[in-house]
Write an enzyme that holds these catalytic residues in place. Structure first.
Site, short mmCIF file in Angstrom:
data_model
loop_
_atom_site.label_atom_id
_atom_site.label_comp_id
_atom_site.label_asym_id
_atom_site.label_seq_id
_atom_site.Cartn_x
_atom_site.Cartn_y
_atom_site.Cartn_z
CG ASP A 80 -1.97 1.03 1.23
OD1 ASP A 80 -1.77 2.12 0.66
OD2 ASP A 80 -3.05 0.77 1.81
N GLY B 148 -1.59 -4.38 -3.10
CA GLY B 148 -1.57 -2.98 -2.76
C GLY B 148 -2.74 -2.53 -1.91
CG HIS B 149 -5.13 1.72 -0.98
ND1 HIS B 149 -4.91 2.00 0.35
CD2 HIS B 149 -6.24 2.44 -1.34
CE1 HIS B 149 -5.84 2.84 0.79
NE2 HIS B 149 -6.65 3.12 -0.21
CG PHE B 150 -8.64 -0.30 -3.98
CD1 PHE B 150 -9.93 -0.23 -3.50
CD2 PHE B 150 -7.99 0.89 -4.30
CE1 PHE B 150 -10.57 0.99 -3.34
CE2 PHE B 150 -8.61 2.11 -4.14
CZ PHE B 150 -9.91 2.17 -3.66
#
Length: 279
Positions: free
Chosen positions: A233, A259-261
């Site tokens: 992230d 990552g983030h999602f």
């Protein structure tokens, strides 16, 4: 497979859209999305959990299909979501928090700790060590709310930045469906959406100011806690996930190579973690 119902409810004059699945009487699970998304981000997760949980996933005020908040602040958003849970009969529930969903869900927890049966934090931060340098332009706006600093944040609302949030840290970007980030960009283009989002960037400093209060809640109430984190992230760093164990020694922390999602690439893994954790 449990069908997903798509509903809208009026909460004190604000239209709140939400997804609902599972059977009434099953353990309750509230899903809270983040920026710049909506409950659409849970489209793959809900079918993997609806056989076991009664799930509701609202679009936060100012996002997706919901109306704008009365005030462009996280306190106002939390007020509406608190009333929403009461209106849909969520008197005690586990809560999944991601990104902006974290300061929303943690506000619910400190207001009504008796209502929270467990917390799943997927890249939902509550510690300063979890904030990366990616927050620096927003920090600059917190320190000096000038027109120039506010205008600089419009770069956070572009399609390029939305795609970056989805793709950064993912080993193979071709595995990310364009549906999510394309829909997010559509909602960011709604009339008035830019003002809401720019105001929330500025108000995010109130969340950081509440980190000690959130942490005191963790220490005092020791909620059942699962942190499942995309380790790549660009905004919320792994130390933010590890810090939960400082206040909740029994917290379970799992990292995923994404990552983030994280749901875009690891929905099945996250569902498995949740099912095991809440068993």
């Amino acid at each position: 497979m449990s069908a997903i119902a798509y509903r809208t409810i009026d909460i004190d004059g604000i239209s709140v859209f939400y997804r609902e699945a599972g059977q009434a009487g099953a353990p309750k699970l509230l899903l809270l999305h983040g920026f710049p998304s909506s409950s659409h981000m849970f489209r793959d997760l809900i079918p993997l959990l609806a056989d076991r949980f009664h799930i509701v996933a609202p679009d936060l005020p100012g996002f997706g299909q919901s109306g704008d908040p009365k005030v462009n602040s996280f306190d106002s958003i939390a007020d509406t979501i608190e009333r929403f849970t009461e209106a849909v009969g969520f008197d005690r529930f586990a809560v999944y928090v991601f990104d902006y969903g974290a300061p929303t869900g943690f506000r619910l927890a400190i207001r009504h700790p008796e209502r929270i049966s467990a917390i799943i934090s997927q890249n939902g931060n509550a510690y300063v060590e979890g904030l990366s340098d990616g927050w620096n332009p927003i920090r600059a706006y917190w320190e000096d709310a000038s027109v120039e600093n506010r205008e600089a944040l419009r770069a956070m609302l572009t399609p390029e930045t939305t795609y970056f949030q989805y793709a950064h840290g993912v080993s193979d970007a071709s595995t990310i469906s364009p549906d999510g980030y394309t829909l997010d960009d559509h909602y960011l283009g709604r009339p008035g959406a830019e003002k809401v989002q720019l105001d929330l960037f500025g108000d995010y400093k109130t969340n950081v100011a509440l980190y000690p209060v959130f942490q005191e809640y963790f220490r005092t109430h020791q909620p059942r806690f699962l942190a499942v984190w995309g380790r790549n992230d660009p905004f919320f760093l792994p130390p933010g996930a590890e810090a939960f164990r400082r206040d909740i020694p029994e917290a379970r922390v799992t990292f995923l190579d994404t990552g983030h999602f994280a749901l875009e690439t690891h929905a099945a893994d996250i569902a498995s973690e949740i099912r095991d954790f809440l068993s």
